[in-house]
Scaffold this active site. Structure first.
Site, PDB file in Angstrom:
ATOM      1  N   GLU A 138       3.288   5.299  -3.594  1.00 55.15           N
ATOM      2  CA  GLU A 138       3.535   6.438  -4.501  1.00 55.15           C
ATOM      3  C   GLU A 138       4.947   7.066  -4.356  1.00 55.15           C
ATOM      4  O   GLU A 138       5.443   7.550  -5.370  1.00 55.15           O
ATOM      5  CB  GLU A 138       2.463   7.520  -4.282  1.00 55.15           C
ATOM      6  CG  GLU A 138       1.077   7.096  -4.697  1.00 55.15           C
ATOM      7  CD  GLU A 138       0.396   6.200  -3.646  1.00 55.15           C
ATOM      8  OE1 GLU A 138      -0.510   5.459  -4.035  1.00 55.15           O
ATOM      9  OE2 GLU A 138       0.796   6.237  -2.472  1.00 55.15           O
TER      10      GLU A 138
ATOM     11  N   ASP B 226       0.828  -1.203   0.000  1.00 50.03           N
ATOM     12  CA  ASP B 226       0.000   0.000   0.000  1.00 50.03           C
ATOM     13  C   ASP B 226       0.864   1.256   0.000  1.00 50.03           C
ATOM     14  O   ASP B 226       2.034   1.234   0.395  1.00 50.03           O
ATOM     15  CB  ASP B 226      -0.900  -0.017   1.242  1.00 50.03           C
ATOM     16  CG  ASP B 226      -2.211   0.718   1.032  1.00 50.03           C
ATOM     17  OD1 ASP B 226      -2.280   1.553   0.117  1.00 50.03           O
ATOM     18  OD2 ASP B 226      -3.163   0.451   1.788  1.00 50.03           O
TER      19      ASP B 226
ATOM     20  N   ASP C  95      -8.001   4.624  -3.523  1.00 48.09           N
ATOM     21  CA  ASP C  95      -9.128   4.871  -2.626  1.00 48.09           C
ATOM     22  C   ASP C  95     -10.201   5.715  -3.308  1.00 48.09           C
ATOM     23  O   ASP C  95     -10.473   6.859  -2.929  1.00 48.09           O
ATOM     24  CB  ASP C  95      -8.627   5.545  -1.351  1.00 48.09           C
ATOM     25  CG  ASP C  95      -7.647   4.681  -0.593  1.00 48.09           C
ATOM     26  OD1 ASP C  95      -7.709   3.449  -0.749  1.00 48.09           O
ATOM     27  OD2 ASP C  95      -6.815   5.229   0.153  1.00 48.09           O
TER      28      ASP C  95
END
Length: 946
Positions: free
Chosen positions: A553, A550, A627
């Protein structure tokens, strides 16, 4: 064998001399142009990486960079090529491709073997190289421009959320962000592609950043020049005005700029409007970018341009264009209801550019050592993607269990919660292969320890074992984030492998009362090895099957400004974060993949990652779209986002079915309410679409997303979702064969219509239909209470309704039925679809009887692929294929001889062959399908349609 015609050759041993001339060696051609578009360009290098792949480099330095690409695999052997000279033009030729380079300008053109031009750089080369220095490191701001054919469509660039599909003439900023995955690859309907090999902030199209609204003449509500009127209401029910300000920008997009909101303003129940007039100084298309969280509407001259919602902490973007006249005033109104607490809003614009310039192909990047791009060609878009994977690495055959159904939620707070859900799936006989343990299973102050909180997870290994005993697999969330008090943080930090800025600035996260930590530097080889060792020690040894990576980025601080994001990951092991900004997820996945494969090779690696980059596919990855919100708008946005991600060469993608971030009205919805009715329909439609994405996965915040928590058994939502779950499993012989083709044939599962129907220009902008393999066209429904939708049927092909077998002629658009329970799906003439038994998990039964649906009216072929399901033995040839070929002229299906073998293979089986024809409508239902039963033991068999 290289053959070089050296007529007019000027030997140049180094770059230190004046421009002009060329040289050639075993690996390629170097040209020193006399008059390039940018005089800073010293040399241009063409290196064949394959018969249909040529790398082009351009430098302003006195030598080419020797840094290895993070994306492209090393060139293991040189490619045969010839170089000849024709006046000013140097011609490099491989067996299938020709590149011509002007000795004067350095302009490069690409031609096929028949001499047809495929692509050319802009006149004089279209190159721009500007010297910069970041953190004491010298580099270059770079840009390359090519001419675009009038009749082509351009796709790829990764996964973005603003509904763009065909990127011809469009702009896109390429950086990594939650819900945004940037991959600098484009593929053209003219059967070529470009991989832009740069890792920094990049812009496709217009190289300018979007500018503030003060580039217009602004007029407030009173007609006074210089600003818009901003009205801040702190109670939207009473309409109480907190303050009115005159503002010449709307720029509250990050943690820095939101400090400019009025001091003391409470956003909890607020409403803010900006209103006035814009007066452009130029005539033409103005392109607007609205950055929004909360409920946002914008009108230009009374026309609603966007109506959106996103949760407060995770903004998204909307794009729209307005054709404006210089000197004319345009009324603008932006109406914003923050979704409580901290929230973000912005509005920026790009002034017009020359239309011809806008239509060109352009990549601009903030920092690199030089210009590097790879030109890839083929006879189809599939060929181009195959070239891309040859260049950047094959995608593996995913383990068979991964192609089943995944159940997840944010989050199972105890091991009992997770196991109870698993048991209920089995009791209800709802097929399931995987369950997911999301974040925060660790003690609250030990993020990054990978340890379980013993109070909530007293026996983590026992939990994993029980999942396995119930014929399921389990994935666990692993972040590259470490609280500074953990031993794991200290292990990284002592080696200089932690990004220190967040710790030095005492940045606290959102876990009450807030904890200080940071991310590790995935660019350092030793750090990657250590990351895997820590995961192995705490998690892999417990038997976890898959890794959820997760926030890759990396999201060290959500909603930080772009500059502060760079500061937070600076420096990397390789250099300034400015230069390596976009490739963190690639490096992070590389460490896990290589680490696990070094342990043992009998279990395929599976990685789910929130970010991605070119080359990710070689590391066993699936990327999901982040998300996203629980709104119809976001459901619709996933379709072009997914197709473009696949067209970027990345075959495995998924999303949070139902959306992750939930509107509060759904959290509060009561039985019988309109909100509950809409919630169930939204999830049903999303589920229907999700069953035909490469990975079938449900995830999201409360309300819980298990079928029985969305709707009770017997409700049409429950029954529809159950139908598509079971349908996915019935189609497993078809789906797993597509997965095999991804590796063996560099295939793409989720396919834009442009891939299979490239000659039909009507499909170039169809962004809400796609092919799932070559045999099924999926047409998701994304509007509330829609019971029909428009479907385009590509020309020169007949089509069959999947559910009824009804025939539809191609080359037309029709309004088709889309009842609540069903998503429109069609099979093209020539499709061959294989269906197996009803199962509860992917390996419950061997498919001893496979129903084969043959959709007549055109020739067709399909290859049934099987292997050992979970290991890497297929890389050593342990797999089998059975070819199915339908000849429409003689109405014969040939089931060819089986090729290959593997342990546990079915040597004998039966095929139930069902022919579907315009005058023989047969819907998909293997349980009642009456066809011709064929015994098969590996030898070729023919079945005639009578």
């Amino acid at each position: 064998m290289k053959k070089f015609l050296l007529l007019g050759f000027i030997a140049i041993l180094g770059f230190g001399c004046s421009q002009g001339g060329w040289k050639v060696d075993d690996s390629g051609l170097t040209v020193f142009p006399e008059d390039p578009s940018d005089q800073a360009v010293q040399a241009i290098r063409l290196t064949p990486f394959g018969e249909e792949i040529i790398k082009v480099s351009a430098t302003a330095a006195d030598a080419f960079s020797n840094e290895e690409s993070l994306v492209a695999l090393p060139l293991e052997k040189t490619v045969d090529f010839d170089v000849t000279e024709d006046g000013d033009i140097l011609i490099l030729t491989t067996a299938k491709l020709t590149a011509k380079v002007s000795q004067t300008t350095g302009e490069v053109q690409f031609f096929d073997a028949d001499g047809n031009m495929i692509l050319q750089e802009k006149e004089k080369g279209g190159k721009t190289i500007k010297s910069i220095e970041v953190d004491g490191v010298k580099g270059y701001e770079v840009r390359q421009v090519w001419e675009s054919h009038d009749d082509e469509g351009l796709y790829g660039l990764g996964q973005h959320q603003a509904h763009d599909f065909n990127y011809k003439g469009k702009n896109e900023e390429l950086f990594q962000y939650n819900t945004k995955v940037s991959v600098p690859v484009i593929v053209s309907t003219r059967n070529y592609g470009i991989l832009w090999d740069n890792y920094s902030l990049t812009r496709w199209g217009d190289p300018r950043p979007y500018g503030q609204l003060d580039q217009f003449k602004l007029f407030n509500n009173e007609g006074e020049e210089g600003s818009l009127t901003a009205t801040y209401i702190d109670n939207k029910e009473t309409g109480n005005v907190f303050t009115v300000r005159q503002e010449n920008t709307i720029d509250y997009e990050n943690l820095t700029t939101i400090e400019n909101f009025p001091e003391g303003f409470d956003f909890t129940n607020a409403r803010i409007t900006w209103e006035g007039e814009l007066q452009p100084e130029e005539t033409g298309i103005h392109r607007f970018l609205m950055y929004y969280a909360g409920y946002t509407k914008i009108w230009i001259d009374g026309e609603l341009m966007a109506d959106r919602w996103r949760t407060a902490w995770n903004p998204s973007v909307a794009k729209f264009e307005v054709d404006m006249e210089a000197g004319k005033k345009y009324h603008v109104k932006l109406d914003w209801i923050p979704d409580g607490g901290e929230s973000y809003i912005g509005l920026k614009a790009l002034t017009p550019v020359d239309p011809a310039e806008q239509e060109r192909i352009s990549f601009w990047s903030e920092m690199g050592d030089q210009i590097d791009y790879y030109f890839m060609a083929g006879n189809s878009m599939d060929d181009v993607i195959s070239r891309y994977r040859e260049l950047t690495g094959k995608a593996q055959v995913m383990p068979k269990w991964a192609m089943g159904f995944w159940q997840s939620r944010e989050r199972y707070k105890t091991q009992d919660e997770l196991l109870d859900v698993l048991h209920e799936f089995r009791e209800r006989e709802i097929p399931l292969d995987n369950i997911v343990q999301d974040w925060s299973y660790w003690p609250v102050d030990q993020w990054g320890s990978h340890e379980f909180d013993k109070e909530r997870f007293p026996d983590a290994k026992g939990m994993v074992d029980e999942v396995h005993e119930n014929n399921a697999r389990i994935m666990i969330s692993v972040w590259p984030k470490f609280y500074h008090n953990t031993e794991h943080f200290k292990e990284f930090d002592k080696n200089g492998w932690m990004y220190r800025q967040a710790v030095e600035d005492s940045i606290k996260d959102w876990i009450y009362p807030g904890y200080v930590g940071s991310f590790y530097d995935a660019y350092a080889p030793g750090a990657r090895e250590l990351f895997w060792e820590q995961i192995k020690e705490e998690l892999y040894t417990k038997g976890f099957d898959a890794w959820w990576l997760d926030a890759t980025e990396p999201d060290i601080l959500s909603n930080a400004s772009m500059e502060y994001r760079k500061d937070l990951m600076n420096p990397t092991h390789l250099g300034p974060s400015t230069q390596y900004f976009n490739a963190f997820a690639l490096m992070n996945a590389k460490g896990i993949y290589e680490g696990q494969r070094a342990e043992k090779n009998d279990e395929r690696v599976f990685i789910l990652t929130r970010s991605g980059f070119a080359g990710m596919q070689r590391f066993g990855t699936v990327t999901w779209s982040g998300d996203i919100g629980t709104v119809w708008e976001d459901l619709k946005a996933q379709i072009p986002a997914a197709i473009n991600f696949s067209l970027s060469g990345m075959p495995y993608w998924t999303m949070d079915i139902g959306g992750f971030c939930v509107e509060k009205r759904y959290e509060r919805a009561e039985e019988g309410s309109e909100d509950m009715k809409e919630w169930r329909e939204l999830n049903t439609r999303w589920y229907q679409f999700g069953a035909f994405s490469p990975l079938f996965r449900v995830h999201g915040q409360y309300p819980y997303r298990e079928l029985w928590n969305i709707a009770p058994k017997g409700h049409k939502a429950y029954e529809s979702m159950l139908y598509y779950n079971k349908l996915r499993y019935r189609l497993m012989p078809y789906i797993y064969s597509l997965t095999g083709a991804v590796y063996h044939d560099n295939y793409t599962i989720m396919r834009g219509l442009v891939m299979d129907y490239t000659d039909d220009q009507n499909v170039y902008n169809i962004d809400d239909q796609f092919m799932f393999g070559g045999g099924l066209m999926a047409c998701p429904v994304y509007e509330y209470e829609a019971r029909s939708r428009e479907v385009y049927f590509p020309e020169n092909k007949g089509w069959y309704d999947f559910y009824t077998g009804e025939f539809v002629e191609g080359g037309q658009t029709k309004e088709v039925d889309a009842p609540y329970e069903r998503m429109p799906m069609y099979a093209p003439a020539g499709a061959i679809i294989t269906a197996g038994p009803e199962i509860q998990y992917t390996t419950e039964k061997k498919p001893e009887l496979i129903t084969v649906y043959v959709y007549t009216g055109d020739d067709g072929e399909f290859e049934l692929y099987e292997d050992e399901n979970t290991n890497y033995n297929y890389e050593e040839g342990k797999f089998s294929t059975i070819p199915f070929t339908y000849n429409n002229d003689n109405k014969t299906l040939t089931i060819g001889s089986r090729q290959g073998s593997f342990e546990g293979m079915l040597n004998e089986r039966q095929f139930n062959v069902v022919f579907v024809a315009p005058d023989k409508s047969v819907g998909f239902n293997p349980d009642v399908a009456r066809g011709q039963l064929v015994d098969y033991s590996g030898q070729a068999v023919e079945v005639v349609f009578e």
